[in-house]
Design a protein around this motif. Structure first.
Motif, PDB file in Angstrom:
ATOM      1  N   ALA A  43      -2.909   0.774 -11.157  1.00 27.00           N
ATOM      2  CA  ALA A  43      -2.107   0.282 -10.085  1.00 27.00           C
ATOM      3  C   ALA A  43      -0.990  -0.548 -10.691  1.00 27.00           C
ATOM      4  O   ALA A  43       0.232  -0.267 -10.287  1.00 27.00           O
ATOM      5  CB  ALA A  43      -2.808  -0.923  -9.178  1.00 27.00           C
ATOM      6  N   ASN A  44      -1.158  -1.105 -11.835  1.00 29.28           N
ATOM      7  CA  ASN A  44      -0.013  -1.660 -12.404  1.00 29.28           C
ATOM      8  C   ASN A  44       1.081  -0.548 -12.738  1.00 29.28           C
ATOM      9  O   ASN A  44       2.327  -0.532 -12.945  1.00 29.28           O
ATOM     10  CB  ASN A  44      -0.407  -2.536 -13.857  1.00 29.28           C
ATOM     11  N   LEU A  45       0.642   0.793 -13.602  1.00 26.53           N
ATOM     12  CA  LEU A  45       1.387   1.875 -13.721  1.00 26.53           C
ATOM     13  C   LEU A  45       2.313   2.367 -12.704  1.00 26.53           C
ATOM     14  O   LEU A  45       3.229   2.713 -12.443  1.00 26.53           O
ATOM     15  CB  LEU A  45       0.606   2.922 -14.406  1.00 26.53           C
ATOM     16  N   TYR A  46       1.386   2.514 -11.490  1.00 29.13           N
ATOM     17  CA  TYR A  46       2.206   2.998 -10.093  1.00 29.13           C
ATOM     18  C   TYR A  46       3.114   2.114  -9.770  1.00 29.13           C
ATOM     19  O   TYR A  46       4.329   2.351  -9.329  1.00 29.13           O
ATOM     20  CB  TYR A  46       1.105   3.005  -9.257  1.00 29.13           C
ATOM     21  N   ARG A  47       2.987   0.581 -10.050  1.00 29.21           N
ATOM     22  CA  ARG A  47       4.005  -0.242  -9.853  1.00 29.21           C
ATOM     23  C   ARG A  47       5.349  -0.092 -10.648  1.00 29.21           C
ATOM     24  O   ARG A  47       6.328  -0.143 -10.146  1.00 29.21           O
ATOM     25  CB  ARG A  47       3.420  -1.694  -9.908  1.00 29.21           C
ATOM     26  N   LYS A  48       5.006  -0.016 -11.848  1.00 30.96           N
ATOM     27  CA  LYS A  48       6.114   0.391 -12.967  1.00 30.96           C
ATOM     28  C   LYS A  48       6.741   1.714 -12.544  1.00 30.96           C
ATOM     29  O   LYS A  48       8.049   1.613 -12.618  1.00 30.96           O
ATOM     30  CB  LYS A  48       5.695   0.441 -14.260  1.00 30.96           C
ATOM     31  N   LEU A  49       6.000   2.774 -12.193  1.00 31.32           N
ATOM     32  CA  LEU A  49       6.737   3.948 -11.631  1.00 31.32           C
ATOM     33  C   LEU A  49       7.715   3.817 -10.443  1.00 31.32           C
ATOM     34  O   LEU A  49       8.859   4.226 -10.427  1.00 31.32           O
ATOM     35  CB  LEU A  49       5.558   5.092 -11.435  1.00 31.32           C
ATOM     36  N   GLY A  50       6.975   2.935  -9.401  1.00 31.29           N
ATOM     37  CA  GLY A  50       7.883   2.692  -8.449  1.00 31.29           C
ATOM     38  C   GLY A  50       9.019   1.853  -8.535  1.00 31.29           C
ATOM     39  O   GLY A  50      10.091   2.156  -7.981  1.00 31.29           O
ATOM     40  N   GLY A  69      -0.531   2.706  -5.552  1.00 30.61           N
ATOM     41  CA  GLY A  69      -1.132   1.484  -6.179  1.00 30.61           C
ATOM     42  C   GLY A  69      -1.999   0.516  -5.450  1.00 30.61           C
ATOM     43  O   GLY A  69      -2.980   0.306  -5.835  1.00 30.61           O
ATOM     44  N   LEU A  70      -1.365   0.353  -4.199  1.00 30.55           N
ATOM     45  CA  LEU A  70      -2.087  -0.472  -3.239  1.00 30.55           C
ATOM     46  C   LEU A  70      -3.368   0.161  -2.760  1.00 30.55           C
ATOM     47  O   LEU A  70      -4.563  -0.398  -2.478  1.00 30.55           O
ATOM     48  CB  LEU A  70      -1.323  -0.778  -2.046  1.00 30.55           C
ATOM     49  N   ASP A  71      -3.413   1.315  -2.609  1.00 29.98           N
ATOM     50  CA  ASP A  71      -4.470   2.280  -2.156  1.00 29.98           C
ATOM     51  C   ASP A  71      -5.773   2.418  -3.039  1.00 29.98           C
ATOM     52  O   ASP A  71      -6.720   2.080  -2.808  1.00 29.98           O
ATOM     53  CB  ASP A  71      -4.301   3.903  -1.929  1.00 29.98           C
ATOM     54  N   ILE A  72      -5.249   2.262  -4.524  1.00 34.90           N
ATOM     55  CA  ILE A  72      -6.272   2.194  -5.512  1.00 34.90           C
ATOM     56  C   ILE A  72      -7.039   0.975  -5.522  1.00 34.90           C
ATOM     57  O   ILE A  72      -8.226   0.851  -5.589  1.00 34.90           O
ATOM     58  CB  ILE A  72      -5.742   2.409  -6.777  1.00 34.90           C
ATOM     59  N   LEU A  73      -6.403  -0.143  -5.395  1.00 34.67           N
ATOM     60  CA  LEU A  73      -6.822  -1.584  -5.334  1.00 34.67           C
ATOM     61  C   LEU A  73      -7.785  -1.872  -4.069  1.00 34.67           C
ATOM     62  O   LEU A  73      -8.475  -2.905  -3.990  1.00 34.67           O
ATOM     63  CB  LEU A  73      -5.728  -2.590  -5.265  1.00 34.67           C
ATOM     64  N   GLN A  74      -7.368  -0.875  -2.764  1.00 37.92           N
ATOM     65  CA  GLN A  74      -8.347  -1.126  -1.863  1.00 37.92           C
ATOM     66  C   GLN A  74      -8.553  -2.600  -1.148  1.00 37.92           C
ATOM     67  O   GLN A  74      -9.460  -2.966  -1.051  1.00 37.92           O
ATOM     68  CB  GLN A  74      -9.731  -0.476  -2.065  1.00 37.92           C
ATOM     69  N   GLU A  80      -2.027  -8.198  -9.116  1.00 37.74           N
ATOM     70  CA  GLU A  80      -1.316  -6.757  -8.996  1.00 37.74           C
ATOM     71  C   GLU A  80      -0.994  -6.405  -7.559  1.00 37.74           C
ATOM     72  O   GLU A  80       0.053  -5.813  -7.391  1.00 37.74           O
ATOM     73  CB  GLU A  80      -2.240  -5.842  -9.663  1.00 37.74           C
ATOM     74  N   THR A  81      -1.662  -6.831  -6.671  1.00 33.06           N
ATOM     75  CA  THR A  81      -1.563  -6.597  -5.298  1.00 33.06           C
ATOM     76  C   THR A  81      -0.262  -7.201  -4.798  1.00 33.06           C
ATOM     77  O   THR A  81       0.659  -6.626  -4.150  1.00 33.06           O
ATOM     78  CB  THR A  81      -2.607  -7.142  -4.424  1.00 33.06           C
ATOM     79  N   THR A  82      -0.311  -8.304  -5.305  1.00 31.18           N
ATOM     80  CA  THR A  82       0.939  -9.128  -4.987  1.00 31.18           C
ATOM     81  C   THR A  82       2.447  -8.662  -5.545  1.00 31.18           C
ATOM     82  O   THR A  82       3.381  -8.543  -5.058  1.00 31.18           O
ATOM     83  CB  THR A  82       0.923 -10.723  -5.682  1.00 31.18           C
ATOM     84  N   ALA A 110       1.187 -14.812   0.959  1.00 30.06           N
ATOM     85  CA  ALA A 110      -0.392 -14.973   1.382  1.00 30.06           C
ATOM     86  C   ALA A 110      -1.363 -14.631   0.286  1.00 30.06           C
ATOM     87  O   ALA A 110      -2.544 -15.341   0.048  1.00 30.06           O
ATOM     88  CB  ALA A 110      -0.566 -14.422   2.666  1.00 30.06           C
ATOM     89  N   THR A 111      -1.404 -13.418  -0.221  1.00 31.92           N
ATOM     90  CA  THR A 111      -2.107 -13.079  -1.382  1.00 31.92           C
ATOM     91  C   THR A 111      -1.977 -14.062  -2.628  1.00 31.92           C
ATOM     92  O   THR A 111      -3.187 -14.418  -2.931  1.00 31.92           O
ATOM     93  CB  THR A 111      -1.964 -11.541  -1.629  1.00 31.92           C
ATOM     94  N   LEU A 112      -0.931 -14.488  -2.817  1.00 31.88           N
ATOM     95  CA  LEU A 112      -0.745 -15.281  -3.941  1.00 31.88           C
ATOM     96  C   LEU A 112      -1.344 -16.381  -3.747  1.00 31.88           C
ATOM     97  O   LEU A 112      -1.891 -17.249  -4.429  1.00 31.88           O
ATOM     98  CB  LEU A 112       0.628 -15.409  -4.439  1.00 31.88           C
TER      99      LEU A 112
END
Length: 132
Positions: A43-50, A69-74, A80-82, A110-112
């Motif tokens: 998910a971190n890599l997908y965030r960096k790609l984004g 990335g969010l889908d992977i974290l479910q 990382e979601t934040t 809210a997640t944080l």
């Protein structure tokens, strides 16, 4: 476990992104996708790609990649979601979609707050155990 090569590819991707060599950055991160097992690291890599796609002006691609990335974290509530929600909010803000961006920023907050509350509770319980 991650190999030194994997760490090097990620660091190169970071460096290329910082120096404006966006295609090289994308290539470095993309090389890792097939090798990463951990959902959080993926998910971190997908965030960096984004993020790199955002820097290239490829806003829709950036949002789609962050969504992967969010889908992977479910729906896990974690840092990382934040970070993914914030990156997606930044992309929407650059597109002028301020209300949508604000909604994602509020969701990230809210997640944080949930994470922070869990950490505080953990240390509170730890001190109670220690003082018995």
């Amino acid at each position: 476990a991650r190999s030194d090569h994997h760490d090097l590819w990620e660091r190169l991707g970071d460096l290329y992104s910082l120096t404006g060599e966006f295609q090289k950055s994308l290539d470095s991160y993309q090389r890792l996708i097939d090798y990463v097992v951990s959902p959080i690291i993926l998910a971190n890599l997908y965030r960096k790609l984004g993020d790199v796609n955002e820097k290239m002006g490829e806003f829709d691609a950036g949002k789609d990649i962050c969504q992967k990335g969010l889908d992977i974290l479910q729906d896990q509530e974690g840092i990382e979601t934040t970070r993914l929600l914030t990156t997606m909010g930044n992309i929407l803000m650059r597109q002028g979609k301020y209300e949508d961006a604000n909604a994602l920023f509020l969701q990230a907050e809210a997640t944080l707050n949930t994470i922070a509350g869990d950490v505080v509770e953990f240390f509170f319980q730890l001190t109670r155990i220690d003082n018995r």
